[in-house]
Motif scaffolding. Structure first.
Motif, mmCIF file in Angstrom:
data_model
loop_
_atom_site.group_PDB
_atom_site.id
_atom_site.type_symbol
_atom_site.label_atom_id
_atom_site.label_comp_id
_atom_site.label_asym_id
_atom_site.label_seq_id
_atom_site.Cartn_x
_atom_site.Cartn_y
_atom_site.Cartn_z
ATOM 1 N N LEU A 1 -28.959 0.118 -16.019
ATOM 2 C CA LEU A 1 -29.120 1.227 -15.086
ATOM 3 C C LEU A 1 -30.474 1.903 -15.272
ATOM 4 C CD1 LEU A 1 -25.568 2.851 -14.973
ATOM 5 C CD2 LEU A 1 -26.855 1.939 -13.039
ATOM 6 N N THR B 1 -19.571 3.072 -19.098
ATOM 7 C CA THR B 1 -20.088 2.908 -17.740
ATOM 8 C C THR B 1 -20.188 4.240 -17.019
ATOM 9 O OG1 THR B 1 -19.196 0.668 -17.583
ATOM 10 C CG2 THR B 1 -19.719 1.781 -15.520
ATOM 11 N N ILE C 1 -23.573 6.137 -15.751
ATOM 12 C CA ILE C 1 -23.805 6.593 -14.371
ATOM 13 C C ILE C 1 -24.223 8.058 -14.356
ATOM 14 C CG2 ILE C 1 -22.665 7.065 -12.164
ATOM 15 C CD1 ILE C 1 -20.986 4.511 -12.670
ATOM 16 N N GLY D 1 -21.647 12.559 -10.852
ATOM 17 C CA GLY D 1 -21.622 11.717 -12.046
ATOM 18 C C GLY D 1 -20.889 12.376 -13.197
#
Length: 378
Positions: free
Chosen positions: A210, A266, A270, A238
């Motif tokens: 990311l 995860t 984010i 988020g």
């Protein structure tokens, strides 16, 4: 994007402060805390590292690709600059701990010296005492070994799919560890199995992927980058996602369950992605005032030292009765017994000591050495 005269993105130091602050908070209130603030802080660091190193490498590639000896120059500068920033204080600490015979440094010296602590933890499914926290530095160093090759040899128009596959692989790997390690008849794993999913470098790829995606967007799809990160509400979204996965995990009977083992990193990534991207664009209002506050900026600049030293200044589980900080507390309690057991007081003292140690390290050791990076500018 707000930068200083050297091109340094100002609000990212504030983000570093948030990340290291979450780690310190987690470790300081471990007796009463049930929320993985520390894991969130480490993941934010991973996403930030993915962004910064990808951005550096992509820019360097643009200058060197296709030129005589281009790859050699590209790789040499990156490794030298990373070595100057990371190695000196890391090995200084290892040397001091070795001389003082702080367990388990002498017994595990090779693992520490070769940045293999996360591999040791994963193989043995056990932590390493006072040097537990060095696992995340091992992960970063292992990523530094292959990311330059990934960035240089994969065409920029194919980089995003590769980063996407890295992220998916990371999630699937954690899911595999979870389902293959489940206790029969249950839907959870032991702490040992969670440890493998937590510290293994491939299980952290979604965070770095990311960060790499963010760097690619900023350099090659800047209009999309600006549009995506120009508002603050995605950061709140988020954060909400991370809160919901914590709520889901805590609603289940056993702690090492699917949302915690598989999804937590995860969702944390984010949130880090949204937070960092917005900080690159520049928060407005009270958040800008916070991130650009001189105290936050300073603590962000010394965040590497804060992270390195904090477990040695004091650790709830590993600082024995003769540890200097423990002895200091005993001395204080002789004169002010009402403070004994006061978590807020103890946390304040430990933070102050950690900042002091990290500041001395920064000004008299890290900063002078760090100045050598100027000889190897990109």
């Amino acid at each position: 994007m707000r930068t200083n005269s050297e091109g340094h993105i100002i609000q990212l130091d504030g983000v570093r402060f948030i990340a290291v602050g979450l780690v310190l908070l987690d470790h300081l209130i471990v007796e009463i805390n049930i929320i993985p603030f520390g894991a969130l802080g480490v993941t934010i660091f991973f996403v930030l590292s993915g962004f910064l190193i990808s951005r550096i490498l992509l820019k360097s590639k643009e200058k060197t690709y296709g030129t005589p000896g281009g790859f050699k120059k590209y790789l040499r500068k990156f490794l030298i600059r990373r070595t100057i920033r990371i190695f000196p204080v890391y090995y200084l600490i290892i040397a001091i701990l070795f001389i003082l015979n702080v367990p388990p440094v002498r017994d595990k010296l090779a693992w520490l010296a070769l940045y293999g602590t996360n591999i040791y933890i994963a193989l043995h499914k056990t932590w390493m005492g006072s040097v537990d926290h060095l696992w995340s530095l091992a992960v970063e160093e292992q990523v530094y070994l292959f990311f330059p090759f990934l960035i240089f040899f994969i065409p920029k128009n194919r980089l995003v799919p590769v980063l996407g596959l890295m992220g998916i692989f990371s999630i699937l790997l954690r899911a595999y560890i979870f389902y293959s390690g489940r206790i029969p008849g249950t839907n959870f794993v032991t702490m040992a199995e969670w440890t493998v999913a937590y510290v293994s470098t491939p299980a952290c790829f979604d965070s770095f992927a990311l960060g790499g995606l963010m760097a690619w967007m900023q350099l090659y799809k800047n209009d999309l980058f600006v549009k995506f990160f120009n508002k603050s509400w995605p950061v709140l979204l988020g954060l909400l996602g991370w809160v919901l996965v914590q709520w889901w995990a805590k609603s289940l009977a056993q702690p090492f369950n699917f949302p915690y083992v598989v999804l937590d990193r995860t969702l944390s990534s984010i949130f880090g992605f949204m937070l960092i991207g917005r900080a690159v664009m520049g928060f407005k209002g009270w958040m800008a005032a916070f991130l650009e506050n001189p105290v936050c900026i300073y603590l962000g600049k010394i965040s590497y030292g804060l992270y390195l030293y904090h477990n040695f200044v004091y650790n709830h589980f590993h600082s024995g009765p003769m540890h200097p900080t423990v002895r200091l507390f005993r001395k204080i309690y002789q004169y002010i017994p009402s403070l004994e057991g006061n978590i807020a007081f103890e946390a304040t003292v430990v933070v102050a000591l950690t900042v002091l140690v990290a500041s001395v390290s920064w000004h008299f050791f890290e900063k002078p050495i760090n100045a050598l990076k100027d000889k190897y500018a990109y």
